[in-house]
Design a protein around this motif. Structure first.
Motif, short mmCIF file in Angstrom:
data_model
loop_
_atom_site.label_atom_id
_atom_site.label_comp_id
_atom_site.label_asym_id
_atom_site.label_seq_id
_atom_site.Cartn_x
_atom_site.Cartn_y
_atom_site.Cartn_z
N LEU A 163 38.43 48.24 34.53
CA LEU A 163 39.66 49.17 33.72
C LEU A 163 40.60 48.95 34.55
CD1 LEU A 163 38.56 52.74 33.40
CD2 LEU A 163 39.50 51.12 31.32
N GLU A 164 41.14 48.13 35.82
CA GLU A 164 41.57 48.23 36.43
C GLU A 164 42.37 46.40 36.08
OE1 GLU A 164 41.25 48.69 40.66
OE2 GLU A 164 40.80 51.09 40.02
N ALA A 165 41.45 45.84 35.70
CA ALA A 165 41.63 44.54 35.66
C ALA A 165 42.64 44.20 34.37
CB ALA A 165 40.08 43.77 35.75
N ASP A 166 41.85 45.02 33.69
CA ASP A 166 43.19 45.04 32.05
C ASP A 166 44.24 46.01 32.15
OD1 ASP A 166 40.15 44.61 30.45
OD2 ASP A 166 40.26 46.82 29.86
N THR A 167 45.10 45.91 33.26
CA THR A 167 45.93 47.15 33.40
C THR A 167 46.55 45.05 34.21
OG1 THR A 167 45.41 48.98 33.44
CG2 THR A 167 47.75 48.64 34.73
N LYS A 168 45.68 45.46 35.35
CA LYS A 168 46.26 44.40 36.33
C LYS A 168 47.12 42.80 35.02
CE LYS A 168 46.14 44.95 40.27
NZ LYS A 168 46.00 46.47 40.39
N ARG A 169 45.97 42.82 33.67
CA ARG A 169 46.33 41.80 33.11
C ARG A 169 47.44 41.95 32.75
NH1 ARG A 169 42.26 41.56 30.75
NH2 ARG A 169 40.30 41.04 32.19
N ALA A 170 47.00 43.22 31.59
CA ALA A 170 48.91 43.14 30.98
C ALA A 170 50.21 43.27 31.79
CB ALA A 170 48.38 44.39 30.39
#
Ligand SMILES: [Zn+2]
Length: 234
Positions: A35-42
């Motif tokens: 989940l954190e990686a998704d947000t970081k990528r965005a």
């Protein structure tokens, strides 16, 4: 069966449940990280889009500065033209004016393409910002679910530990220490029954003398074959 062994078998059953709960808890961590990686990528994509926009806006300001300079040059040339008397000077001023007009035309063409890129990049930044918002919102919901799962499992784990420890105090400290060492090392069952003359875990034959000691004292002994604790079943 020896009382202490019975209690230790109960502790072992509790431990199996505890391991299962610990595994469940550990399995939540990668979900949280994803989940954190998704947000970081965005967020990274948004940062990059903003940086591109800022660079293009700087090009726009630079182009505007050149346009202003060349317009000023043109204006001054026209003033000079108005006061010129000799044909030679007039020809020179005309040539300068033509050059300034060409430069200005180039600048304006540049400016038009920069302007269209700036417009595109503004749209792109807005899109990226929307993705960040929607990712954060989705993450917030998913995080709440995960957090509830985590708290639920942790609660079960705390209760199972308390239960286990209540039973464990009824086992002698030295036996419990041996059991804990084996069980933590293997992260699985540590206490096995003798089956006939052999270890029921690895089938190693246990010498009669040791079997007699196990039966006599009721205290489990370590299997020389596989290292688990063995107890005698009368
Ligand atoms: Zn064995």
């Amino acid at each position: 069966m020896h009382q202490e062994v019975e209690v230790l078998l109960e502790v072992q059953r509790d431990d199996a449940a505890i391991f299962e709960l610990e595994d469940k808890l550990a399995a939540l961590a990668p979900r949280m990280a994803a989940l954190e990686a998704d947000t970081k990528r965005a967020e990274r994509a948004l940062d990059e889009a903003r940086a591109s926009l800022a660079a293009e806006e700087k090009r726009q300001r630079d182009a505007q500065f050149r346009i202003d300079q060349h317009r000023e040059l043109l204006r001054r040339n026209e003033e000079v033209m108005n006061v010129i008397t000799s044909p030679r000077e007039a020809a020179a001023a005309m040539a300068q004016t033509d050059q300034a007009k060409r430069m200005l035309a180039d600048d304006e063409r540049d400016m038009a393409s920069i302007h269209s890129r700036v417009e595109d990049l503004r749209k792109y930044v807005a899109e990226r910002a929307a993705v960040v918002d929607s990712t954060r919102a989705a993450q917030g919901d998913a995080r709440a679910t995960l957090e509830a799962d985590r708290a639920g499992i942790q609660g079960q784990l705390d209760a199972a530990m308390a239960d286990r420890n209540k039973k464990a105090v009824r086992v002698s400290r030295s036996l419990l220490a041996r059991y804990d060492r084996i069980q933590r090392r293997q992260r699985s069952v540590a206490l096995f029954a003798l089956r006939g003359q052999s270890c029921s875990h690895c089938d190693t034959l246990i010498p009669m003398q040791r079997r007699n000691v196990m039966v006599g004292s009721g205290t489990p002994e370590v299997c020389e074959g596989c290292g688990v604790l063995l107890y005698a079943v009368e």
